[in-house]
Scaffold this active site. Structure first.
Site, PDB file in Angstrom:
ATOM      1  N   PRO A 252      30.238  40.127 -10.249  1.00  0.00           N
ATOM      2  CA  PRO A 252      29.417  40.031  -9.033  1.00  0.00           C
ATOM      3  C   PRO A 252      29.682  41.228  -8.133  1.00  0.00           C
ATOM      4  O   PRO A 252      30.828  41.573  -7.870  1.00  0.00           O
ATOM      5  CB  PRO A 252      29.909  38.729  -8.381  1.00  0.00           C
ATOM      6  CG  PRO A 252      31.300  38.547  -8.882  1.00  0.00           C
ATOM      7  CD  PRO A 252      31.315  39.120 -10.270  1.00  0.00           C
ATOM      8  N   MET A 253      28.601  41.873  -7.660  1.00  0.00           N
ATOM      9  CA  MET A 253      28.724  43.024  -6.765  1.00  0.00           C
ATOM     10  C   MET A 253      27.610  42.984  -5.737  1.00  0.00           C
ATOM     11  O   MET A 253      26.431  43.033  -6.107  1.00  0.00           O
ATOM     12  CB  MET A 253      28.662  44.338  -7.554  1.00  0.00           C
ATOM     13  CG  MET A 253      29.846  44.595  -8.454  1.00  0.00           C
ATOM     14  SD  MET A 253      29.669  46.161  -9.368  1.00  0.00           S
ATOM     15  CE  MET A 253      28.506  45.651 -10.650  1.00  0.00           C
ATOM     16  N   VAL A 254      27.976  42.888  -4.472  1.00  0.00           N
ATOM     17  CA  VAL A 254      26.985  42.903  -3.406  1.00  0.00           C
ATOM     18  C   VAL A 254      26.266  44.244  -3.421  1.00  0.00           C
ATOM     19  O   VAL A 254      26.890  45.305  -3.457  1.00  0.00           O
ATOM     20  CB  VAL A 254      27.645  42.655  -2.041  1.00  0.00           C
ATOM     21  CG1 VAL A 254      26.634  42.847  -0.913  1.00  0.00           C
ATOM     22  CG2 VAL A 254      28.246  41.258  -1.986  1.00  0.00           C
TER      23      VAL A 254
ATOM     24  N   CYS B 287      37.019  37.972  -2.488  1.00  0.00           N
ATOM     25  CA  CYS B 287      36.533  39.033  -1.606  1.00  0.00           C
ATOM     26  C   CYS B 287      37.613  39.448  -0.611  1.00  0.00           C
ATOM     27  O   CYS B 287      38.131  38.614   0.138  1.00  0.00           O
ATOM     28  CB  CYS B 287      35.281  38.571  -0.856  1.00  0.00           C
ATOM     29  SG  CYS B 287      34.613  39.842   0.246  1.00  0.00           S
TER      30      CYS B 287
ATOM     31  N   LYS C  29      36.576  32.849  -9.018  1.00  0.00           N
ATOM     32  CA  LYS C  29      37.030  34.240  -9.147  1.00  0.00           C
ATOM     33  C   LYS C  29      38.089  34.482  -8.082  1.00  0.00           C
ATOM     34  O   LYS C  29      37.829  34.314  -6.883  1.00  0.00           O
ATOM     35  CB  LYS C  29      35.875  35.221  -8.982  1.00  0.00           C
ATOM     36  CG  LYS C  29      36.253  36.670  -9.291  1.00  0.00           C
ATOM     37  CD  LYS C  29      35.021  37.576  -9.293  1.00  0.00           C
ATOM     38  CE  LYS C  29      35.387  38.977  -9.807  1.00  0.00           C
ATOM     39  NZ  LYS C  29      36.323  39.687  -8.927  1.00  0.00           N
TER      40      LYS C  29
ATOM     41  N   ASN D 114      39.843  41.139 -15.054  1.00  0.00           N
ATOM     42  CA  ASN D 114      39.016  42.047 -14.253  1.00  0.00           C
ATOM     43  C   ASN D 114      39.909  43.138 -13.678  1.00  0.00           C
ATOM     44  O   ASN D 114      40.893  42.844 -13.000  1.00  0.00           O
ATOM     45  CB  ASN D 114      38.333  41.247 -13.135  1.00  0.00           C
ATOM     46  CG  ASN D 114      37.477  42.082 -12.214  1.00  0.00           C
ATOM     47  OD1 ASN D 114      37.308  41.754 -11.043  1.00  0.00           O
ATOM     48  ND2 ASN D 114      36.908  43.178 -12.701  1.00  0.00           N
ATOM     49  N   GLY D 115      39.557  44.415 -13.977  1.00  0.00           N
ATOM     50  CA  GLY D 115      40.316  45.537 -13.444  1.00  0.00           C
ATOM     51  C   GLY D 115      40.614  46.589 -14.499  1.00  0.00           C
ATOM     52  O   GLY D 115      40.626  46.308 -15.695  1.00  0.00           O
ATOM     53  N   ASN D 116      40.810  47.842 -14.027  1.00  0.00           N
ATOM     54  CA  ASN D 116      41.237  48.946 -14.903  1.00  0.00           C
ATOM     55  C   ASN D 116      40.287  49.202 -16.071  1.00  0.00           C
ATOM     56  O   ASN D 116      40.721  49.455 -17.192  1.00  0.00           O
ATOM     57  CB  ASN D 116      42.641  48.678 -15.476  1.00  0.00           C
ATOM     58  CG  ASN D 116      43.732  48.750 -14.438  1.00  0.00           C
ATOM     59  OD1 ASN D 116      43.461  48.968 -13.260  1.00  0.00           O
ATOM     60  ND2 ASN D 116      44.964  48.541 -14.850  1.00  0.00           N
TER      61      ASN D 116
ATOM     62  N   GLU E 233      33.149  48.239 -11.042  1.00  0.00           N
ATOM     63  CA  GLU E 233      32.926  49.668 -10.796  1.00  0.00           C
ATOM     64  C   GLU E 233      32.673  50.438 -12.085  1.00  0.00           C
ATOM     65  O   GLU E 233      31.864  51.374 -12.117  1.00  0.00           O
ATOM     66  CB  GLU E 233      34.113  50.256 -10.032  1.00  0.00           C
ATOM     67  CG  GLU E 233      34.220  49.729  -8.606  1.00  0.00           C
ATOM     68  CD  GLU E 233      35.319  50.409  -7.820  1.00  0.00           C
ATOM     69  OE1 GLU E 233      35.981  51.300  -8.386  1.00  0.00           O
ATOM     70  OE2 GLU E 233      35.499  50.056  -6.645  1.00  0.00           O
TER      71      GLU E 233
END
Length: 286
Positions: free
Chosen positions: A9-11, A92, A133, A200-202, A225
């Site tokens: 999810p990304m605003v 968040c 999350k 989630n990450g890296n 990202e």
């Protein structure tokens, strides 16, 4: 859990058009941007502006910020006909989340009963799964305890961003400080085997995807990202799937368990992928 490759999810990013693009290039599951549960449940104009979907946009997770059981349950009921799971945002780190008392700012111990009641209310309100999350708490033991409590409250899946939640003062370990602690996600997976755990990450390249899945033994890998920079982040998984359907001659295998029409689809997909590869090569050479 069949969906290893996940759009986070990304605003301002994971809206319908971007979700469809990422699905075309390998994403198996997608989340909406964060939406206000209170507004989604009560304001038709807000729902129409913030949430669009279509038949090709599945499986889909609707991702909500909420700080009351009533709001979360109402939003879940409103969204359930159009998605496959409902997710509670407990990650968040933005200051707006601090001011609104949602996201990672609900992870303090004093709010644990509230958080569990929110998850429980969602699970009782709808028949589809409730996801959460989260971010890491101050110690691994605390994070594991949180995950077990969420599971007991009715969560069917937990996605873990391997960074600590930020403080209002932005002092100490925070939302974007250093690499994500993927090893902690691996420990969480071992301690909470009863539900899928998503890492989630890296993640910038598909090599990162494979390495993180191997390190954490998580049920799936969620990218934000990395996939925002490269919507085709998960594309190599399609290439590998195609290679797995080829015989020694390099042509799609056709047997009694695979109708000829599937072989035709695979060949068409191979042509598309070769075309994409040529375009990417031209772009990189400029």
């Amino acid at each position: 859990f069949p969906h290893q490759f996940i759009l986070a999810p990304m605003v301002g990013a994971s809206e319908l058009a971007f979700r469809l693009l990422c699905r075309r290039y390998g994403a198996q599951l997608a989340y909406t941007p964060m939406m206000s549960a209170q507004k989604f449940a009560s304001d038709e104009k807000y729902r129409n502006e913030e949430f669009q979907t279509c038949a090709q946009d599945r499986p889909l997770v609707c991702h909500f910020a909420a700080n009351t059981p009533e709001d979360f349950a109402a939003a879940a009921r409103a969204a359930a006909p159009y998605c496959d799971a409902i997710d509670l945002n407990l990650g968040c780190p933005q200051r707006t989340a601090y001011l609104g008392h949602f996201g990672s700012y609900l992870l303090d111990g004093k709010d644990r009963d509230l958080v569990c009641s929110i998850v429980s209310a969602g699970a009782k309100a709808v028949e589809i799964p409730i996801f959460c999350k989260i971010r890491l708490l101050d110690t691994l033991d605390e994070t594991i305890r949180l995950c077990k409590q969420l599971c007991d409250a009715g969560a069917s899946l937990i996605a873990v961003h391997g960074r600590y939640r930020a403080s209002w003062e932005r002092k100490g370990p925070g939302a974007r400080d250093g690499p994500a602690l993927m090893d902690q996600i691996g420990e969480i997976k071992k301690a909470v085997p009863q539900i899928p755990i998503i890492a989630n990450g890296n993640t910038i390249t598909f090599e990162d995807v494979e390495a993180n899945l191997k390190l954490t033994e998580a049920n799936g890998l969620m990218s934000a990202e990395g996939i925002l920079d490269n919507p085709a982040l998960f594309l190599p998984r399609l290439m590998k799937a195609i290679q797995g359907n080829e015989d020694d001659t390099g042509k799609p295998s056709v047997d009694s368990n695979q109708p000829p029409k599937n072989a035709t689809k695979i060949e068409k997909l191979k042509k598309k992928l070769r075309k994409i590869a040529r375009i990417e090569k031209k772009v990189s050479s400029k």
